[in-house]
Motif scaffolding. Sequence first.
Motif, PDB file in Angstrom:
ATOM      1  N   THR A 420       0.829  -1.217  -0.074  1.00 42.12           N
ATOM      2  CA  THR A 420       0.072  -0.084   0.125  1.00 42.12           C
ATOM      3  C   THR A 420       0.952   1.284  -0.197  1.00 42.12           C
ATOM      4  OG1 THR A 420      -1.707  -1.127   1.248  1.00 42.12           O
ATOM      5  CG2 THR A 420      -2.017   1.124   1.236  1.00 42.12           C
ATOM      6  N   LEU A 421       2.038   1.182   0.639  1.00 44.36           N
ATOM      7  CA  LEU A 421       2.878   2.504   0.705  1.00 44.36           C
ATOM      8  C   LEU A 421       3.417   2.667  -0.606  1.00 44.36           C
ATOM      9  CD1 LEU A 421       4.423   4.494   2.194  1.00 44.36           C
ATOM     10  CD2 LEU A 421       6.108   2.797   3.077  1.00 44.36           C
ATOM     11  N   VAL A 422       3.895   1.512  -1.251  1.00 44.52           N
ATOM     12  CA  VAL A 422       4.457   1.720  -2.635  1.00 44.52           C
ATOM     13  C   VAL A 422       3.435   2.268  -3.411  1.00 44.52           C
ATOM     14  CG1 VAL A 422       5.192   0.464  -4.707  1.00 44.52           C
ATOM     15  CG2 VAL A 422       6.142  -0.137  -2.513  1.00 44.52           C
ATOM     16  N   ASP A 423       2.147   1.803  -3.510  1.00 40.88           N
ATOM     17  CA  ASP A 423       1.152   2.237  -4.174  1.00 40.88           C
ATOM     18  C   ASP A 423       0.872   3.885  -4.113  1.00 40.88           C
ATOM     19  OD1 ASP A 423       0.435   0.003  -5.391  1.00 40.88           O
ATOM     20  OD2 ASP A 423      -1.342  -0.538  -4.338  1.00 40.88           O
ATOM     21  N   ALA A 424       0.887   4.291  -2.797  1.00 45.50           N
ATOM     22  CA  ALA A 424       0.514   5.692  -2.298  1.00 45.50           C
ATOM     23  C   ALA A 424       1.754   6.506  -2.991  1.00 45.50           C
ATOM     24  CB  ALA A 424       0.106   5.795  -0.808  1.00 45.50           C
ATOM     25  N   LEU A 425       2.976   6.236  -2.777  1.00 48.61           N
ATOM     26  CA  LEU A 425       4.123   7.001  -3.032  1.00 48.61           C
ATOM     27  C   LEU A 425       4.159   7.063  -4.925  1.00 48.61           C
ATOM     28  CD1 LEU A 425       6.940   5.788  -0.860  1.00 48.61           C
ATOM     29  CD2 LEU A 425       5.854   8.162  -0.916  1.00 48.61           C
ATOM     30  N   ASP A 426       4.051   6.017  -5.669  1.00 50.40           N
ATOM     31  CA  ASP A 426       3.855   5.913  -6.970  1.00 50.40           C
ATOM     32  C   ASP A 426       2.719   6.969  -7.370  1.00 50.40           C
ATOM     33  OD1 ASP A 426       4.517   5.150  -9.532  1.00 50.40           O
ATOM     34  OD2 ASP A 426       2.819   3.685  -9.516  1.00 50.40           O
ATOM     35  N   ALA A 427       1.526   6.926  -6.722  1.00 49.80           N
ATOM     36  CA  ALA A 427       0.413   7.832  -7.158  1.00 49.80           C
ATOM     37  C   ALA A 427       0.769   9.164  -6.933  1.00 49.80           C
ATOM     38  CB  ALA A 427      -0.970   7.539  -6.480  1.00 49.80           C
ATOM     39  N   TRP A 428       1.391   9.519  -5.912  1.00 48.82           N
ATOM     40  CA  TRP A 428       2.225  10.915  -5.650  1.00 48.82           C
ATOM     41  C   TRP A 428       3.009  11.255  -6.828  1.00 48.82           C
ATOM     42  CZ3 TRP A 428       4.480  12.599  -0.085  1.00 48.82           C
ATOM     43  CH2 TRP A 428       4.403  13.868  -0.014  1.00 48.82           C
ATOM     44  N   LEU A 429       4.070  10.426  -7.131  1.00 49.31           N
ATOM     45  CA  LEU A 429       4.834  10.862  -8.159  1.00 49.31           C
ATOM     46  C   LEU A 429       4.328  11.095  -9.615  1.00 49.31           C
ATOM     47  CD1 LEU A 429       7.954   8.188  -7.923  1.00 49.31           C
ATOM     48  CD2 LEU A 429       8.069  10.796  -8.274  1.00 49.31           C
ATOM     49  N   LEU A 430       3.274  10.260  -9.860  1.00 49.72           N
ATOM     50  CA  LEU A 430       2.273  10.652 -10.969  1.00 49.72           C
ATOM     51  C   LEU A 430       1.240  11.714 -10.984  1.00 49.72           C
ATOM     52  CD1 LEU A 430       1.658   6.683 -11.758  1.00 49.72           C
ATOM     53  CD2 LEU A 430       3.039   8.217 -13.168  1.00 49.72           C
ATOM     54  N   ASP A 431       1.412  12.401  -9.864  1.00 44.41           N
ATOM     55  CA  ASP A 431       0.372  13.400  -9.835  1.00 44.41           C
ATOM     56  C   ASP A 431       1.067  14.743 -10.185  1.00 44.41           C
ATOM     57  OD1 ASP A 431      -1.404  15.394  -8.917  1.00 44.41           O
ATOM     58  OD2 ASP A 431      -2.131  14.468  -7.026  1.00 44.41           O
ATOM     59  N   ARG A 432       1.040  15.344 -11.475  1.00 37.56           N
ATOM     60  CA  ARG A 432       1.574  16.377 -11.824  1.00 37.56           C
ATOM     61  C   ARG A 432       1.296  17.692 -10.723  1.00 37.56           C
ATOM     62  NH1 ARG A 432       3.703  15.583 -16.861  1.00 37.56           N
ATOM     63  NH2 ARG A 432       2.817  13.725 -17.999  1.00 37.56           N
ATOM     64  N   ASP A 433       0.011  17.677 -10.353  1.00 38.21           N
ATOM     65  CA  ASP A 433      -0.206  18.847  -9.549  1.00 38.21           C
ATOM     66  C   ASP A 433       0.624  19.065  -8.393  1.00 38.21           C
ATOM     67  OD1 ASP A 433      -2.072  19.884 -11.502  1.00 38.21           O
ATOM     68  OD2 ASP A 433      -3.786  18.740 -10.481  1.00 38.21           O
ATOM     69  N   GLU A 434       1.066  17.761  -7.844  1.00 35.07           N
ATOM     70  CA  GLU A 434       1.982  17.886  -6.658  1.00 35.07           C
ATOM     71  C   GLU A 434       3.468  17.468  -6.901  1.00 35.07           C
ATOM     72  OE1 GLU A 434       0.632  17.520  -3.086  1.00 35.07           O
ATOM     73  OE2 GLU A 434      -0.825  18.841  -4.068  1.00 35.07           O
ATOM     74  N   ALA A 435       3.644  17.532  -7.909  1.00 28.71           N
ATOM     75  CA  ALA A 435       5.205  17.469  -8.319  1.00 28.71           C
ATOM     76  C   ALA A 435       6.073  18.314  -7.310  1.00 28.71           C
ATOM     77  CB  ALA A 435       5.375  17.486  -9.765  1.00 28.71           C
ATOM     78  N   SER A 436       5.773  19.458  -7.100  1.00 30.72           N
ATOM     79  CA  SER A 436       6.526  20.580  -6.526  1.00 30.72           C
ATOM     80  C   SER A 436       6.441  20.252  -5.059  1.00 30.72           C
ATOM     81  CB  SER A 436       6.057  21.744  -6.633  1.00 30.72           C
ATOM     82  OG  SER A 436       4.893  22.292  -6.293  1.00 30.72           O
ATOM     83  N   ARG A 437       5.592  19.404  -4.475  1.00 35.05           N
ATOM     84  CA  ARG A 437       5.526  19.191  -2.991  1.00 35.05           C
ATOM     85  C   ARG A 437       6.133  17.535  -2.515  1.00 35.05           C
ATOM     86  NH1 ARG A 437       0.741  20.795   0.287  1.00 35.05           N
ATOM     87  NH2 ARG A 437      -0.454  19.447  -0.941  1.00 35.05           N
ATOM     88  N   LEU A 438       6.796  17.093  -3.651  1.00 34.30           N
ATOM     89  CA  LEU A 438       7.196  15.581  -3.270  1.00 34.30           C
ATOM     90  C   LEU A 438       8.362  15.961  -2.254  1.00 34.30           C
ATOM     91  CD1 LEU A 438       8.007  14.150  -6.539  1.00 34.30           C
ATOM     92  CD2 LEU A 438       6.418  13.182  -5.073  1.00 34.30           C
ATOM     93  N   PRO A 439       8.407  14.869  -1.329  1.00 31.49           N
ATOM     94  CA  PRO A 439       9.609  14.728  -0.369  1.00 31.49           C
ATOM     95  C   PRO A 439      10.835  14.942  -1.138  1.00 31.49           C
ATOM     96  CG  PRO A 439       7.987  12.869  -0.171  1.00 31.49           C
ATOM     97  CD  PRO A 439       7.878  13.533  -1.111  1.00 31.49           C
ATOM     98  N   ARG A 440      11.735  15.803  -0.772  1.00 30.15           N
ATOM     99  CA  ARG A 440      13.016  15.922  -1.544  1.00 30.15           C
ATOM    100  C   ARG A 440      13.520  14.793  -1.874  1.00 30.15           C
ATOM    101  NH1 ARG A 440      14.461  19.864  -5.017  1.00 30.15           N
ATOM    102  NH2 ARG A 440      16.939  19.541  -5.440  1.00 30.15           N
ATOM    103  N   ARG A 441      13.874  13.888  -0.880  1.00 33.30           N
ATOM    104  CA  ARG A 441      14.643  12.632  -1.088  1.00 33.30           C
ATOM    105  C   ARG A 441      14.210  11.690  -2.368  1.00 33.30           C
ATOM    106  NH1 ARG A 441      19.362  10.212  -1.357  1.00 33.30           N
ATOM    107  NH2 ARG A 441      19.340   7.895  -0.720  1.00 33.30           N
ATOM    108  N   LEU A 442      12.742  11.642  -2.239  1.00 35.57           N
ATOM    109  CA  LEU A 442      12.147  10.893  -3.258  1.00 35.57           C
ATOM    110  C   LEU A 442      12.401  11.817  -4.846  1.00 35.57           C
ATOM    111  CD1 LEU A 442      10.188   8.529  -4.421  1.00 35.57           C
ATOM    112  CD2 LEU A 442       8.374   9.947  -3.821  1.00 35.57           C
ATOM    113  N   HIS A 443      12.362  12.878  -4.686  1.00 34.04           N
ATOM    114  CA  HIS A 443      12.440  13.743  -5.760  1.00 34.04           C
ATOM    115  C   HIS A 443      13.979  13.511  -6.366  1.00 34.04           C
ATOM    116  CE1 HIS A 443      13.979  17.234  -8.071  1.00 34.04           C
ATOM    117  NE2 HIS A 443      12.994  17.374  -8.641  1.00 34.04           N
ATOM    118  N   ASP A 444      14.851  13.570  -5.508  1.00 33.48           N
ATOM    119  CA  ASP A 444      16.331  13.287  -5.916  1.00 33.48           C
ATOM    120  C   ASP A 444      16.516  12.022  -6.740  1.00 33.48           C
ATOM    121  OD1 ASP A 444      16.715  15.867  -5.132  1.00 33.48           O
ATOM    122  OD2 ASP A 444      17.826  15.532  -3.308  1.00 33.48           O
TER     123      ASP A 444
END
Length: 520
Positions: A420-444
């Motif tokens: 479930t955690l992987v699903d939630a993080l993947d959905a966050w990465l795919l959400d263009r509207d939330e791209a600027s608010r990703l955890p910095r570590r995940l973005h890097d």
Amino acid sequence: MDETDPRAARRDPENGAGGFTDLATSPFRVDRDRITASPFFARLGGVTQVVSAGGAGLLHNRLTHSLKVAQVARGIAERITGSSESAELAAKLGGCDPDACEAAALAHDLGHPPFGHLGEQILDRIARHRFGLADGFEGNAQSFRILTTTDVRGPSAIGLDLTTAVRAAVLKYPWARLHYPQPHPTAMPLPPRGAAEPDDAPGTGASKFSAYVTELDDFEQSRAPFAGRIEPWQQTVEASVMDTADDIAYAIHDLQDFHRIGVLQHAPVAAELGEWLAHAVELASLDDARLTAEIRRPGRSLERMRRRMHLKDSWIVDDDAFAAAVARVQRELVDGLLADGFDGSTEAEQATAAFSANWMARLVDGVFVLSSPPTRSGHVSLRPAQWHEVQVLKFVHRRFVLLRPDLALHQRGQASLVTTLVDALDAWLLDRDEASRLPRRLHDLMELAHGEYSDLARIAPELLVGATGERIEGADEVRGLARGRAVVDFVASLTDKQAVTLLDALSGRSSQPWSDSFVL
């Protein structure tokens, strides 16, 4: 040490570049210090060894396990170098430095994800089936990726910039899942331990491996000084020391843990070992079908293990040595440690400590160096008596701890949590509207992985294949692989507690904003 020694080479020779200062003078002690200073090492205190400690402090976690493996590895290495005969043989095979062995042992579990081996299995399944990553997830390969790529504490901010010897010593399974070396060890008539494909997943590559395709350049450089000294699929002597130390620590300390918390009970273990010893000839005469039908009866599980040993390890297995090992374990574990239970008294603590110390000394005393080992052994191995004893000790742990239904219930919940955690993080990465608010570590991590897979697509496209063998082409497919690797890297870097708390926050179950530091 000779500064021109290729074993001591680093990618970045400027050890103090970028504001980093190393206090040690030995290059392998520098490695040890860099590893223990890494946040990936510190997080192991919050990662399951077998079951979550729950804050009680009674069970080994990955950090305490790693420290004990390092202690054993150094002891083995010092015995090897302290004997002129074994030291000379080890030197011919590429070297055996106690500092390098200790450093590798400290690093060997850095890549273990939350919830131990269960998390590893779940992340591998997700990586292959959801994200199409052909090399999936493997704890040993993740450790090598951390040391060479995702940790930023080294001078160049790309990995820890360790020596070639220590990087090679971390390679317990010195091959990639599919591509390297060629011919791949899966094709050998008797593959090395861990190299065979899973019985239930033919065509997916080696069951165990130590490098992803993204780290093959570091893999090749780490192994280069050992070319012509050992086989391409064979561990270095220092890796073999680390592997043997890991086996010894695992065989002893987990049994000690579960005795102390009352999980490992005298009666069932005594019944299993005692029944086999009393009726070994009769049990050996049972056909496989009847043995399977009677598997719940005492003695049958141990007999099945004996038969499997004959199938996989005919190079060393011996029925007399096996019987002697069962008898010793019954005498010292069943009739000794388990007979009185654990009540928290001084006497009980002393008995537990004595059991651990005596077994440690016996097993380490059984270590020796082989010039030409069989494919399922390393250059450093245990003598037959101790080898069989380790197998029996590990059997007791698996049969009476790992296969408990209550542990299975606990782990099914953890498996669901990781998925479930992987699903939630993947959905966050795919959400263009939330791209600027990703955890910095995940973005890097996403940017890092995208650069790696883009480079592979350009310079080594033959390595860029999907989980079913199809060639990966096109920017979107490459970015999909990068997204998968980034999510897996991120989840694998969490502690057990961080994984639980992060999912609570992403699921709206947390009443406070996420504040725990999880940006390794």
